[in-house]
Write a protein that holds these residues in place. Structure first.
Motif, mmCIF file in Angstrom:
data_model
loop_
_atom_site.group_PDB
_atom_site.id
_atom_site.type_symbol
_atom_site.label_atom_id
_atom_site.label_comp_id
_atom_site.label_asym_id
_atom_site.label_seq_id
_atom_site.Cartn_x
_atom_site.Cartn_y
_atom_site.Cartn_z
ATOM 1 N N ASN A 139 0.853 -1.182 0.000
ATOM 2 C CA ASN A 139 0.000 0.000 0.000
ATOM 3 C C ASN A 139 0.892 1.235 0.000
ATOM 4 O OD1 ASN A 139 -2.213 1.657 0.080
ATOM 5 N ND2 ASN A 139 -2.857 1.113 2.145
ATOM 6 N N GLY A 140 2.026 1.151 0.704
ATOM 7 C CA GLY A 140 3.005 2.233 0.669
ATOM 8 C C GLY A 140 3.107 2.979 1.980
ATOM 9 N N PHE A 141 4.058 3.896 2.030
ATOM 10 C CA PHE A 141 4.184 4.774 3.190
ATOM 11 C C PHE A 141 3.046 5.787 3.167
ATOM 12 C CE2 PHE A 141 8.477 3.086 3.041
ATOM 13 C CZ PHE A 141 8.756 2.895 4.398
ATOM 14 N N ARG A 142 2.547 6.093 4.339
ATOM 15 C CA ARG A 142 1.354 6.926 4.463
ATOM 16 C C ARG A 142 1.735 8.387 4.699
ATOM 17 N NH1 ARG A 142 -2.978 3.178 5.109
ATOM 18 N NH2 ARG A 142 -4.402 4.864 5.702
ATOM 19 N N GLN A 143 0.952 9.275 4.094
ATOM 20 C CA GLN A 143 1.175 10.718 4.181
ATOM 21 C C GLN A 143 -0.084 11.390 4.716
ATOM 22 O OE1 GLN A 143 4.190 10.609 3.522
ATOM 23 N NE2 GLN A 143 4.449 9.058 1.928
ATOM 24 N N ILE A 144 0.087 12.572 5.303
ATOM 25 C CA ILE A 144 -1.038 13.286 5.912
ATOM 26 C C ILE A 144 -1.522 14.389 4.971
ATOM 27 C CG2 ILE A 144 -1.792 14.696 7.864
ATOM 28 C CD1 ILE A 144 0.372 13.327 9.546
ATOM 29 N N THR A 145 -2.824 14.397 4.701
ATOM 30 C CA THR A 145 -3.405 15.488 3.916
ATOM 31 C C THR A 145 -4.338 16.308 4.805
ATOM 32 O OG1 THR A 145 -5.358 14.281 3.126
ATOM 33 C CG2 THR A 145 -3.319 14.054 1.842
ATOM 34 N N GLU A 192 -5.010 10.387 6.308
ATOM 35 C CA GLU A 192 -3.659 9.948 5.952
ATOM 36 C C GLU A 192 -3.766 8.660 5.154
ATOM 37 O OE1 GLU A 192 -2.173 6.985 8.143
ATOM 38 O OE2 GLU A 192 -4.346 6.894 7.973
ATOM 39 N N ASN A 193 -3.003 8.624 4.054
ATOM 40 C CA ASN A 193 -3.003 7.467 3.157
ATOM 41 C C ASN A 193 -1.775 7.543 2.262
ATOM 42 O OD1 ASN A 193 -5.011 5.266 2.794
ATOM 43 N ND2 ASN A 193 -6.507 6.926 2.988
ATOM 44 N N PRO A 194 -1.396 6.439 1.637
ATOM 45 C CA PRO A 194 -0.316 6.499 0.650
ATOM 46 C C PRO A 194 -0.714 7.364 -0.553
ATOM 47 C CG PRO A 194 -0.650 4.255 1.409
ATOM 48 C CD PRO A 194 -1.812 5.055 1.920
ATOM 49 N N LEU A 195 0.294 7.874 -1.241
ATOM 50 C CA LEU A 195 0.041 8.758 -2.384
ATOM 51 C C LEU A 195 -0.829 8.090 -3.442
ATOM 52 C CD1 LEU A 195 3.576 10.380 -2.868
ATOM 53 C CD2 LEU A 195 1.556 11.400 -1.777
ATOM 54 N N SER A 233 -12.271 7.247 13.725
ATOM 55 C CA SER A 233 -12.217 5.991 12.963
ATOM 56 C C SER A 233 -13.374 5.943 11.974
ATOM 57 C CB SER A 233 -12.284 4.796 13.912
ATOM 58 O OG SER A 233 -11.148 4.747 14.741
ATOM 59 N N ILE A 234 -13.038 5.967 10.686
ATOM 60 C CA ILE A 234 -14.048 5.977 9.622
ATOM 61 C C ILE A 234 -13.617 4.986 8.555
ATOM 62 C CG2 ILE A 234 -15.167 7.386 7.834
ATOM 63 C CD1 ILE A 234 -14.602 9.859 9.566
ATOM 64 N N ASN A 235 -14.525 4.116 8.123
ATOM 65 C CA ASN A 235 -14.200 3.177 7.058
ATOM 66 C C ASN A 235 -13.889 3.932 5.763
ATOM 67 O OD1 ASN A 235 -14.317 0.234 7.710
ATOM 68 N ND2 ASN A 235 -16.300 0.805 8.585
ATOM 69 N N PHE A 236 -13.046 3.331 4.927
ATOM 70 C CA PHE A 236 -12.572 4.023 3.738
ATOM 71 C C PHE A 236 -13.702 4.423 2.800
ATOM 72 C CE2 PHE A 236 -10.645 4.269 -0.525
ATOM 73 C CZ PHE A 236 -9.746 5.284 -0.271
ATOM 74 N N ALA A 237 -14.765 3.644 2.764
ATOM 75 C CA ALA A 237 -15.884 3.955 1.868
ATOM 76 C C ALA A 237 -16.485 5.330 2.147
ATOM 77 C CB ALA A 237 -16.962 2.873 1.994
ATOM 78 N N GLU A 238 -16.326 5.834 3.376
ATOM 79 C CA GLU A 238 -16.919 7.130 3.733
ATOM 80 C C GLU A 238 -15.905 8.270 3.800
ATOM 81 O OE1 GLU A 238 -18.084 4.534 6.426
ATOM 82 O OE2 GLU A 238 -19.291 3.953 4.717
ATOM 83 N N VAL A 239 -14.650 8.007 3.430
ATOM 84 C CA VAL A 239 -13.600 9.022 3.610
ATOM 85 C C VAL A 239 -13.869 10.275 2.782
ATOM 86 C CG1 VAL A 239 -11.166 9.555 3.208
ATOM 87 C CG2 VAL A 239 -11.794 7.437 4.343
ATOM 88 N N TYR A 240 -14.163 10.107 1.498
ATOM 89 C CA TYR A 240 -14.343 11.273 0.629
ATOM 90 C C TYR A 240 -15.445 12.182 1.167
ATOM 91 C CZ TYR A 240 -14.619 14.027 -3.667
ATOM 92 O OH TYR A 240 -14.595 15.058 -4.576
ATOM 93 N N THR A 279 5.065 12.684 5.340
ATOM 94 C CA THR A 279 5.549 12.295 6.668
ATOM 95 C C THR A 279 6.084 10.866 6.721
ATOM 96 O OG1 THR A 279 3.243 11.778 7.186
ATOM 97 C CG2 THR A 279 4.083 13.901 7.956
ATOM 98 N N ASN A 280 5.651 10.015 5.775
ATOM 99 C CA ASN A 280 6.073 8.597 5.798
ATOM 100 C C ASN A 280 5.913 8.010 7.203
ATOM 101 O OD1 ASN A 280 6.849 8.448 3.052
ATOM 102 N ND2 ASN A 280 8.835 9.363 3.526
ATOM 103 N N HIS A 281 4.820 8.377 7.873
ATOM 104 C CA HIS A 281 4.705 8.050 9.296
ATOM 105 C C HIS A 281 4.432 6.571 9.570
ATOM 106 C CE1 HIS A 281 0.714 9.366 7.846
ATOM 107 N NE2 HIS A 281 0.246 8.401 8.614
ATOM 108 N N MET A 282 3.882 5.857 8.605
ATOM 109 C CA MET A 282 3.650 4.423 8.770
ATOM 110 C C MET A 282 3.771 3.765 7.415
ATOM 111 S SD MET A 282 0.082 4.761 10.894
ATOM 112 C CE MET A 282 -0.084 3.338 11.932
#
Length: 337
Positions: free
Chosen positions: A151-157, A214-217, A195-202, A235-238
């Motif tokens: 999935n990759g390193f995660r970044q904060i938006t 926060e998610n990979p690019l 905590s929110i499931n990905f389906a509701e993120v947008y 941030t590559n935080h995780m």
């Protein structure tokens, strides 16, 4: 955006439809299994999974068919995990951090600021750390493939400000997946994780239920989160990946020769997907900037120190246990404690 989201859903539905049409007139499969995931159809994971499904059908002489259901078509992550366990779906890819709701120590690979780069990740996950986690997953009565997908390193938006220092996270309303490790880490920064499931993120970002996520690019791009977020902090935080999981009863129904074909093709596809994600990430900063996102690259050392000072690493070392933590430290060193 409603139109583009509808188009994305229609496009994702075509994955399973095309898989059916491609083999119209061929023999009826002896085993017709469903594979569910939470990513858009355009993500490398779905592209490589379709290639693997095609090869599996070909190499089994049409005996085994796998239909792909991307983009949370069959429910949110937690719903699909329940379906996998009950046999409602036979295959599912899931982040180890979300899998930790069932297999607590699965999330150890996602501990904050542990891995310096991709090479360190694959050395660990194809080595002792990966073997340890797979052993934990098997104890929960699931089958897991050998190769974890990337999935990759995660970044904060953010829609409000760039995240340049740990202080910028104080009081920051950020969406996180349904996983104790994520909630714990951002709480340690003084943020307000939801905590929110990905389906509701947008929609959560669009309606300002949260200010950031926060998610990979690759996910920020393919899920079009740049439409509702202005800033992206590298941030590559995780690091995060996807374990390719199977329902045990469904797996054991397959003859040994078909199991070998399925496992081999899925693992080979996973390795190719890792390469795809690496290539995609190499160009995405520029592409997201061209779409209007403001990109910044903060020094991550103060973030790691803030977690140390908050007792985050000590807490999770206690939760994972000495054996698991020692295996992690073999892979990444002792800079976390």
């Amino acid at each position: 955006m409603n139109l583009s989201r509808r188009g994305l859903l229609l496009g994702s539905a075509s994955v399973s439809l095309l898989g059916t049409l491609r083999y119209a007139g061929a023999q009826t499969p002896e085993f017709n299994y469903k594979y569910a995931n939470n990513l858009p159809v355009s993500h490398p994971m779905n592209i490589r999974a379709q290639e693997a499904a095609d090869k599996i059908r070909e190499e089994t002489g049409g005996r085994m068919a796998i239909q792909i259901f991307p983009s949370n078509q069959l429910g949110a992550d937690t719903d699909m995990l329940s379906q996998l366990r009950s046999g409602g779906v036979e295959f599912f890819t899931l982040s180890p951090l979300i899998l930790s709701t069932l297999v607590p120590n699965a999330s150890i690979s996602g501990i904050g600021f542990a891995f310096p780069n991709d090479a360190a990740v694959w050395s660990a996950m194809d080595g002792e750390l990966g073997r340890y986690v797979r052993g934990q997953i098997e104890k929960s009565n699931l089958v897991v493939m050998d190769k974890i997908w990337d999935n990759g390193f995660r970044q904060i938006t953010s829609s409000t400000k760039p995240i340049s220092t740990p202080e910028d996270l104080k009081g920051f309303k950020i969406r996180v997946p349904v996983s104790p490790l994520w909630t714990s880490m951002f709480s340690a920064f003084g943020a307000a994780p939801a905590s929110i499931n990905f389906a509701e993120v947008y929609s959560a970002l669009q309606t300002k239920i949260v200010d950031g996520q926060e998610n990979p690019l690759a996910i920020i791009s393919t899920a079009k989160l740049y439409e509702v977020q202005q800033y992206c902090s590298i941030t590559n935080h995780m690091w995060d990946g996807f374990w390719f999981l199977a329902n045990r009863r469904a797996w054991e129904r397959l003859p040994e020769d078909i199991r070998e074909i399925v496992a081999r093709n899925i693992n080979e596809a996973g390795v190719k997907e890792r390469e795809d994600v690496a290539k995609l990430n190499a160009t995405l900063k520029e592409e997201l900037a061209a779409k209007g996102m403001k990109i910044n690259e903060p020094d991550t050392a103060p973030f790691r120190q803030a977690l140390k000072d908050a007792g985050f690493y000590a807490e999770w070392k206690g939760k994972y246990g000495d054996e698991a933590w020692a295996i992690l430290e073999k892979a990444v060193g002792t800079q976390l404690t």
